[in-house]
Enzyme design. Structure first.
Site, mmCIF file in Angstrom:
data_model
loop_
_atom_site.group_PDB
_atom_site.id
_atom_site.type_symbol
_atom_site.label_atom_id
_atom_site.label_comp_id
_atom_site.label_asym_id
_atom_site.label_seq_id
_atom_site.Cartn_x
_atom_site.Cartn_y
_atom_site.Cartn_z
ATOM 1 N N TRP A 241 21.844 42.375 6.620
ATOM 2 C CA TRP A 241 21.033 40.939 6.100
ATOM 3 C C TRP A 241 19.616 41.274 5.565
ATOM 4 O O TRP A 241 19.514 40.621 4.583
ATOM 5 C CB TRP A 241 21.266 40.200 7.257
ATOM 6 C CG TRP A 241 22.398 39.331 7.567
ATOM 7 C CD1 TRP A 241 23.374 39.658 8.737
ATOM 8 C CD2 TRP A 241 23.218 38.570 6.942
ATOM 9 N NE1 TRP A 241 24.421 39.088 8.736
ATOM 10 C CE2 TRP A 241 24.399 38.524 7.469
ATOM 11 C CE3 TRP A 241 23.302 38.197 5.528
ATOM 12 C CZ2 TRP A 241 25.554 37.557 6.884
ATOM 13 C CZ3 TRP A 241 24.390 37.310 4.972
ATOM 14 C CH2 TRP A 241 25.522 37.150 5.667
ATOM 15 N N ASP B 211 13.880 36.347 9.545
ATOM 16 C CA ASP B 211 15.065 35.780 9.285
ATOM 17 C C ASP B 211 15.729 35.585 10.836
ATOM 18 O O ASP B 211 16.128 36.817 11.259
ATOM 19 C CB ASP B 211 15.958 36.687 8.213
ATOM 20 C CG ASP B 211 17.516 35.887 8.199
ATOM 21 O OD1 ASP B 211 17.667 35.021 9.243
ATOM 22 O OD2 ASP B 211 18.317 36.428 7.633
ATOM 23 N N LYS C 198 25.041 29.802 13.492
ATOM 24 C CA LYS C 198 25.151 30.709 14.524
ATOM 25 C C LYS C 198 24.975 30.223 15.678
ATOM 26 O O LYS C 198 25.914 30.237 16.478
ATOM 27 C CB LYS C 198 24.354 31.863 13.994
ATOM 28 C CG LYS C 198 24.298 32.306 12.597
ATOM 29 C CD LYS C 198 25.630 32.995 12.250
ATOM 30 C CE LYS C 198 25.804 33.391 10.760
ATOM 31 N NZ LYS C 198 24.861 34.049 9.985
#
Ligand SMILES: *Cc1c(COP(=O)(O)O)cnc(C)c1O
Length: 377
Positions: A115, A189, A213
């Site tokens: 990511w 993030d 999530k």
């Protein structure tokens, strides 16, 4: 839905979109056709009407309380997910040190998995990205020691991903950039562990994450930004993605993802009922310990992440005999344990054990893994 039907649902280990507390789904079902006597579904309401206004403001207030967000931070409800933020962050902040209208300056990125690697790649369109540290040579199994990070003088910001959903690498403490010699704001993030633990806001300038999530359904992107970071957008930044514009309009510059905000709001109320973030964190620690201790003590399963950096939310693991992967997954499904297949880039298995996963679910997984190891020995 009655209590028995709720408890009979299988345990869902999806990495995202992921499990939502059954109580929340059940309440949403009950309110689907007629929200609080309004005669409307939340999906059918004007985002500017008083009904949705109350839903929106309650969600904002609950989230601020849960995460102890200081008064000088704004909470924005946006769209586009984590990947859009990979562009929206530099569009808003890359010019912070070079001056508005001057184009992007220098941005430091710490790369600890898929990511953050994507984040760094996308930001290159908007300025000069420097990789301050990377865990790639070690197969993304640990966070590189912050003492060794190569931080730039006058960076517009430093970006990291505080929980790498695919590689299962988590920062258990955010770095103190000042102590490391950088004046830049830290951009985080936190898509896959938001609201799983408290946040040290004294170390953060901006945190963002997709809701799907740990916070609710896909479609909602959460941005929590310190006020002094508003107003630095590059001229090409789309208005709907300009943090200052979004903040000035209380996330109503364009139509926000109203239904996703409503569900996330129900999740926030559920978190408060669980005892708040500290209580939820204690549960998450217990869940992760149960699973990692079992994996470490077994002959069949292995997790390769450094112990200090293991994610409490996403637990990737491998069978030492990969030929048994399909049997493992088929048996798990039959036992009511869903979506355990690892990400295609890593292989093996991954158990995502977000806030909505009860300890009983992790225990059921461990019981299954133990039985599978025995019967196949
Ligand atoms: C899932 C995820 C993303 C991507 O989110 P999208 O909503 O698909 O854009 C980004 N970062 C992290 C850490 C994630 O877990």
């Amino acid at each position: 839905m009655n209590a028995r039907a709720l408890s009979a649902r299988p345990y869902n280990f999806s990495a995202g979109p992921a499990a939502i507390p059954a109580e929340v789904l059940s309440q949403a079902a009950a309110e689907m056709l007629d929200w609080h006597g309004s005669g409307m579904s939340v999906m059918e309401m004007s985002h500017r009407g008083k009904e949705f206004d109350s839903i929106h403001n309650q969600a904002l207030a609950d989230l601020r309380e849960l995460l102890a967000v200081p008064a000088n931070f704004r909470i924005l409800f946006m769209q586009g997910g984590g990947l859009a933020e990979n562009a929206i962050v530099p569009l808003n902040l890359a010019g912070r040190t070079s001056g508005v209208g001057q184009g992007g300056g220098v941005m430091d990125y710490v790369v600890t998995g898929s990511w953050s690697q994507k984040s760094a790649k996308e930001a290159r369109r908007y300025g000069e990205v420097r990789v301050a540290a990377s865990g790639e040579t070690e197969g993304f199994t640990r966070v590189p020691d912050p003492a060794g990070w190569q931080l730039s003088a006058k960076a517009s910001y430093v970006h990291l991903c505080s929980n790498e959903t695919i590689h299962g690498v988590e920062y258990h403490q955010l770095p103190d950039l000042k102590a490391l010699g950088s004046d830049a704001p830290l951009v985080v993030d936190f898509s896959s562990h938001a609201a799983s633990r408290p946040v040290d806001w004294s170390r953060v300038g901006l945190a963002y994450g997709g809701a799907q999530k740990n916070l609710g359904p896909a479609g909602l992107t959460l941005v929590i930004v310190r006020e002094d970071l508003l107003g630095h957008a590059l001229p090409v930044c789309p208005s709907a993605f300009n943090y200052q514009t979004v903040a000035e309009n209380n996330s109503m510059f364009n139509t926000p993802p109203t239904y996703a905000i409503y569900i996330a709001g129900l999740v926030f109320q559920w978190l408060k009922k669980q005892g708040g973030i500290q209580a939820v964190e204690a549960r998450n620690i217990a869940k992760a310990r149960l699973l990692y201790d079992f994996i470490d003590g077994s002959q069949l399963y292995v997790n390769k992440v450094a112990k200090d950096n293991r994610s409490r939310m996403n637990v990737p693991f491998f069978l030492r005999d990969e030929a048994r992967n399909t049997a493992f997954l088929d048996g798990a499904k039959a036992a009511g344990l869903l979506q355990l297949k690892g990400h295609k880039s890593v292989g093996g298995m991954r158990a995502s054990i977000y806030n909505a996963m009860p300890l009983k679910g992790v225990q059921a997984l461990v019981d299954y893994m133990r039985d599978f190891e025995k019967t196949q020995a």
